[in-house]
Design a protein around this motif. Structure first.
Motif, PDB file in Angstrom:
ATOM      1  N   ASN A  85      -4.277  -5.767   1.891  1.00 27.54           N
ATOM      2  CA  ASN A  85      -3.145  -6.535   1.376  1.00 27.54           C
ATOM      3  C   ASN A  85      -2.300  -7.076   2.519  1.00 27.54           C
ATOM      4  OD1 ASN A  85      -3.721  -6.297  -1.288  1.00 27.54           O
ATOM      5  ND2 ASN A  85      -2.346  -4.579  -1.669  1.00 27.54           N
ATOM      6  N   ARG A  86      -2.160  -8.362   2.569  1.00 32.20           N
ATOM      7  CA  ARG A  86      -1.516  -9.000   3.713  1.00 32.20           C
ATOM      8  C   ARG A  86      -0.386  -9.927   3.275  1.00 32.20           C
ATOM      9  NH1 ARG A  86      -2.920  -7.241   8.091  1.00 32.20           N
ATOM     10  NH2 ARG A  86      -5.029  -6.695   8.644  1.00 32.20           N
ATOM     11  N   ILE A  87       0.518 -10.174   4.211  1.00 32.16           N
ATOM     12  CA  ILE A  87       1.593 -11.137   3.975  1.00 32.16           C
ATOM     13  C   ILE A  87       1.257 -12.379   4.781  1.00 32.16           C
ATOM     14  CG2 ILE A  87       4.078 -11.538   4.082  1.00 32.16           C
ATOM     15  CD1 ILE A  87       4.431  -8.461   4.138  1.00 32.16           C
ATOM     16  N   GLU A 144       1.583  -8.122  18.551  1.00 34.00           N
ATOM     17  CA  GLU A 144       3.032  -8.275  18.555  1.00 34.00           C
ATOM     18  C   GLU A 144       3.750  -6.921  18.603  1.00 34.00           C
ATOM     19  OE1 GLU A 144       0.888  -9.922  16.628  1.00 34.00           O
ATOM     20  OE2 GLU A 144       1.071 -11.745  17.780  1.00 34.00           O
ATOM     21  N   ASN A 189      10.430  -3.559  12.629  1.00 36.54           N
ATOM     22  CA  ASN A 189      10.305  -2.337  11.834  1.00 36.54           C
ATOM     23  C   ASN A 189      11.588  -1.526  11.964  1.00 36.54           C
ATOM     24  OD1 ASN A 189       7.605  -2.487  10.670  1.00 36.54           O
ATOM     25  ND2 ASN A 189       6.939  -2.555  12.801  1.00 36.54           N
ATOM     26  N   LEU A 230       6.837   5.777   6.569  1.00 39.31           N
ATOM     27  CA  LEU A 230       5.591   6.215   7.183  1.00 39.31           C
ATOM     28  C   LEU A 230       4.670   5.012   7.389  1.00 39.31           C
ATOM     29  CD1 LEU A 230       5.196   9.590   5.244  1.00 39.31           C
ATOM     30  CD2 LEU A 230       5.829   9.307   7.646  1.00 39.31           C
ATOM     31  N   GLU A 231       3.444   5.078   6.854  1.00 41.58           N
ATOM     32  CA  GLU A 231       2.512   3.970   7.101  1.00 41.58           C
ATOM     33  C   GLU A 231       2.346   3.089   5.870  1.00 41.58           C
ATOM     34  OE1 GLU A 231       1.748   6.886   6.251  1.00 41.58           O
ATOM     35  OE2 GLU A 231      -0.120   6.908   5.128  1.00 41.58           O
ATOM     36  N   GLY A 234       0.111   0.107  15.722  1.00 45.19           N
ATOM     37  CA  GLY A 234       0.508  -0.735  14.595  1.00 45.19           C
ATOM     38  C   GLY A 234       0.907   0.070  13.383  1.00 45.19           C
ATOM     39  N   ALA A 235      -0.020   0.875  12.850  1.00 43.36           N
ATOM     40  CA  ALA A 235       0.244   1.566  11.587  1.00 43.36           C
ATOM     41  C   ALA A 235       0.649   3.015  11.760  1.00 43.36           C
ATOM     42  CB  ALA A 235      -0.983   1.490  10.682  1.00 43.36           C
ATOM     43  N   MET A 273       2.385  -0.166   3.689  1.00 44.90           N
ATOM     44  CA  MET A 273       2.350  -1.601   3.973  1.00 44.90           C
ATOM     45  C   MET A 273       3.327  -2.283   3.037  1.00 44.90           C
ATOM     46  SD  MET A 273      -1.431  -2.904   4.887  1.00 44.90           S
ATOM     47  CE  MET A 273      -1.747  -2.951   6.650  1.00 44.90           C
ATOM     48  N   GLY A 274       3.987  -3.310   3.566  1.00 36.10           N
ATOM     49  CA  GLY A 274       4.942  -4.032   2.760  1.00 36.10           C
ATOM     50  C   GLY A 274       6.150  -4.397   3.587  1.00 36.10           C
ATOM     51  N   VAL A 275       7.164  -4.880   2.907  1.00 39.15           N
ATOM     52  CA  VAL A 275       8.298  -5.456   3.623  1.00 39.15           C
ATOM     53  C   VAL A 275       9.550  -5.344   2.769  1.00 39.15           C
ATOM     54  CG1 VAL A 275       7.825  -7.746   2.663  1.00 39.15           C
ATOM     55  CG2 VAL A 275       8.978  -7.565   4.868  1.00 39.15           C
ATOM     56  N   SER A 288       0.864  -1.189   0.000  1.00 41.50           N
ATOM     57  CA  SER A 288       0.000   0.000   0.000  1.00 41.50           C
ATOM     58  C   SER A 288       0.890   1.226   0.000  1.00 41.50           C
ATOM     59  CB  SER A 288      -0.940   0.020   1.208  1.00 41.50           C
ATOM     60  OG  SER A 288      -0.262   0.486   2.359  1.00 41.50           O
ATOM     61  N   PRO A 318       2.890   6.023  12.123  1.00 38.76           N
ATOM     62  CA  PRO A 318       4.336   6.215  11.951  1.00 38.76           C
ATOM     63  C   PRO A 318       5.014   6.549  13.279  1.00 38.76           C
ATOM     64  CG  PRO A 318       3.152   7.331  10.193  1.00 38.76           C
ATOM     65  CD  PRO A 318       2.121   6.867  11.184  1.00 38.76           C
ATOM     66  N   MET A 351      -4.463   2.270  13.475  1.00 46.89           N
ATOM     67  CA  MET A 351      -3.755   3.523  13.701  1.00 46.89           C
ATOM     68  C   MET A 351      -4.187   4.081  15.049  1.00 46.89           C
ATOM     69  SD  MET A 351      -3.310   5.713  10.257  1.00 46.89           S
ATOM     70  CE  MET A 351      -1.716   5.456   9.473  1.00 46.89           C
ATOM     71  N   GLY A 405       6.105  -0.157   7.787  1.00 42.19           N
ATOM     72  CA  GLY A 405       5.422   0.778   8.681  1.00 42.19           C
ATOM     73  C   GLY A 405       4.119   0.209   9.212  1.00 42.19           C
ATOM     74  N   ALA A 406       3.192  -0.119   8.313  1.00 43.77           N
ATOM     75  CA  ALA A 406       1.855  -0.534   8.761  1.00 43.77           C
ATOM     76  C   ALA A 406       1.642  -2.046   8.739  1.00 43.77           C
ATOM     77  CB  ALA A 406       0.786   0.141   7.909  1.00 43.77           C
ATOM     78  N   THR A 407       2.577  -2.783   8.182  1.00 44.40           N
ATOM     79  CA  THR A 407       2.393  -4.239   8.143  1.00 44.40           C
ATOM     80  C   THR A 407       2.519  -4.824   9.546  1.00 44.40           C
ATOM     81  OG1 THR A 407       3.012  -4.564   5.845  1.00 44.40           O
ATOM     82  CG2 THR A 407       3.481  -6.373   7.333  1.00 44.40           C
ATOM     83  N   PRO A 408       1.508  -5.587  10.000  1.00 44.14           N
ATOM     84  CA  PRO A 408       1.608  -6.177  11.338  1.00 44.14           C
ATOM     85  C   PRO A 408       2.868  -7.023  11.491  1.00 44.14           C
ATOM     86  CG  PRO A 408      -0.628  -6.414  10.498  1.00 44.14           C
ATOM     87  CD  PRO A 408       0.200  -5.884   9.359  1.00 44.14           C
ATOM     88  N   VAL A 409       3.464  -6.930  12.665  1.00 47.06           N
ATOM     89  CA  VAL A 409       4.721  -7.627  12.926  1.00 47.06           C
ATOM     90  C   VAL A 409       4.573  -9.135  12.735  1.00 47.06           C
ATOM     91  CG1 VAL A 409       6.336  -8.219  14.781  1.00 47.06           C
ATOM     92  CG2 VAL A 409       5.693  -5.839  14.408  1.00 47.06           C
ATOM     93  N   LEU A 455      -2.715  -5.269  15.331  1.00 48.61           N
ATOM     94  CA  LEU A 455      -2.539  -5.436  13.885  1.00 48.61           C
ATOM     95  C   LEU A 455      -2.163  -4.093  13.253  1.00 48.61           C
ATOM     96  CD1 LEU A 455      -5.467  -7.939  13.258  1.00 48.61           C
ATOM     97  CD2 LEU A 455      -3.035  -8.470  13.226  1.00 48.61           C
ATOM     98  N   GLU A 456      -2.943  -3.610  12.270  1.00 47.67           N
ATOM     99  CA  GLU A 456      -2.560  -2.365  11.591  1.00 47.67           C
ATOM    100  C   GLU A 456      -3.469  -1.218  12.004  1.00 47.67           C
ATOM    101  OE1 GLU A 456      -4.396  -4.626  10.443  1.00 47.67           O
ATOM    102  OE2 GLU A 456      -5.853  -3.796   9.047  1.00 47.67           O
TER     103      GLU A 456
END
Lengths: 334, 334
Positions: free
Chosen positions: B2-4, B58, A295, A300-301, B263-264, A303-305, A193, B266, B303, A263-267, B300-301
């Motif tokens: 969108n998730r991993i 987490e 992280n 910023l926020e 989570g999300a 999503m991704g890795v 995102s 910054p 804010m 940033g925003a992807t859950p750990v 999770l994500e």
């Protein structure tokens, strides 16, 4: 976009002020509001280690000022290079009389400003040498390493350079170790995102729901491919397919592996990805000696890795594993 | 969204497996896939410290297993209590022959399952004592502390209980210190956006853009007020207006302060908030001895942000500052 900010044009000022108040045991202000130094810097007789970069990547860059890490950092606007003046003042803040290693990332603005700052510092009698991180595989072909961006591999470069300086090494030795660190490191990012710079108020790029951008940069720079999202295991394989052949990494290699959320992807999702990465390393006969999951370098926020892999020799293994204390990364001697 | 992930119904399994692979120097598996132990647990002669809770927060809960912290953790589904069996098996994994302190949060499911697990463990000859965190101010009036939820104050409770156990204290002493820790701690959360449990595929609550929910719980439990977002300084003041009078915190107090993103948000925004918090503490004659700023307890994500404040006496100050090493929190002896 719901944000915890005051004036959108002053987010860096406000955040830096809060950072200085929170971490007095690690950092101190300088006369330049865009430069933070280690609370003991300059340390006489130690090679200084400096970095710098745009804001919005926290804990990078300022979060890596600390023991066995960075001595002073130049701070830019969100996603923008620090000024030449800020780099110069960071050099001064870090110089303990044995020279300064400036370890930064390959972006046009940073290159220009570091170059100016080094020239200015030299005119004042300071010795500054540089290493430019270019670990991002998708940003240019292997034949054009000078076009590749620096991404989360910078953290491992700082760790290595910072540890070498803490050992008491000479400037040329610190530079050689940091250069070896980044030469042994490859990264790739996947974006899920976009993110919004507060002063703009809307994203300056977009990723559709259900799609992912492979090879995306830390500022939304276009990747090599936009494709439908796929299960985490396949994402992991895809990332490895880009990164492993590039160095290339080979059976028998000892590795440091850094998986950073953007940033925003859950750990927990970073660990879901790592589960597969780890499986592949084992299958290919590679051993992960230093895993870093969290992280570490955000946008910023977004999503991704990002995935960063370093091949270790005995020196890099020692330096990555050496004790360090900073907001972004702490290693305890065991 | 969108998730991993791989299978949305197996995110906890996949994440726990990745976690165990990443942190072999800290944790080890047990026969129960929903229980992780310290790699040295059970440590003979040391009081065991256990916690447990739902996933999706987490680095809480599993990220606080480590040196000077938690010995074993029971892991639930996303936002759901671990089973009684998992709590029981965590007790067994942590018991070094001097009893186990179970330090957990006040939620109906956790209360029920801990109670069952304690009874079952007692039948096997184990001594388990408990402390229930209830630091969340907005979740019930001060006159009904038994209705208040446990939120990020749990981290400071674990820190204190874990450090006391590491000092070699008896079970009753560990319990007394942990109880004092949570009795001296107050928290509040502000939500700026909702989050999505992967198996549901859409948020189970909502926060409109431009609005914030004051007093929101870690699972989207309704807060005390939904209002328009305001500048960070006013958010900080609003949060302090709920938290400070409740204990009450007073001039002259020494504090531990934990600001956690949900989570999300910054990380730089947490420091923007802390800048104002810190100003108010100074104005009111309170001294922050242990600041923690980061993503310590997420949803999770989502804010938003939670603020946790602990009043320190000399014992709590020593225990919060004691060395510890875990994924979620590391303190280095200086």
């Amino acid at each position: 976009m719901n944000r915890i900010i005051n004036n959108p044009d002053l987010v860096v000022e406000d955040a830096v002020r809060g950072y200085l108040k929170a971490h007095k045991d690690l950092v101190a202000p300088t006369d330049n509001p865009r430069v933070i130094r280690h609370h003991l810097a300059p340390q006489k007789g130690k090679v200084g280690v400096v970095t710098g970069g745009g804001s919005g990547h926290e804990p990078a860059f300022l979060g890596y000022v600390g023991d066995g890490m960075i001595d002073a950092v130049a701070i830019g606007e969100i996603f923008s290079s620090p000024s030449a003046k800020a780099f110069h003042d960071a050099f001064v803040a870090a110089d303990g009389g044995r020279g300064v290693a400036c370890l930064y990332g390959n972006y046009a603005g940073d290159n220009m400003n570091v170059k100016l700052a080094v020239k200015q510092a030299a005119a004042h009698g300071l010795t500054i040498k540089t290493v430019v991180a270019n670990d991002d595989v998708p940003s240019a072909p292997k034949s054009e390493p000078q076009k590749r961006r620096g991404v989360a591999g910078e953290i491992l470069m700082w760790k290595v350079g910072g540890a070498r300086a803490a050992e008491g090494a000479e400037l040329d030795e610190v530079i050689a170790s940091a250069q070896k660190a980044i030469d042994s490191t490859r990264s790739i990012g996947v974006g899920l995102s976009a993110c919004t710079i507060p002063a703009y108020g809307k994203p300056n790029f977009s990723i559709e729901d259900g799609m992912m951008e492979v090879g995306i940069g830390h500022h939304g720079e276009p990747g090599v491919k936009v494709m439908e999202t796929r299960p985490a295991r396949e994402m992991a394989d895809l990332m490895l397919d880009h990164v492993l052949p590039d160095l290339p990494f080979e059976s028998g290699d000892d590795l440091a592996v850094l998986v950073s959320g953007l940033g925003a992807t859950p750990v927990m999702e970073l660990y879901i990805l790592y589960d597969r990465l780890s499986e592949v390393f084992a299958e290919r006969g590679m051993k992960v000696r230093h895993p870093f999951i969290g992280n570490y370098f955000t946008s910023l926020e977004m999503m991704g890795v990002t995935l960063t892999i370093m091949r270790l020799d005995s020196e890099l293994d020692r330096l990555v594993g050496a004790p360090a204390r900073s907001v972004g990364l702490t290693k305890v001697a065991l």
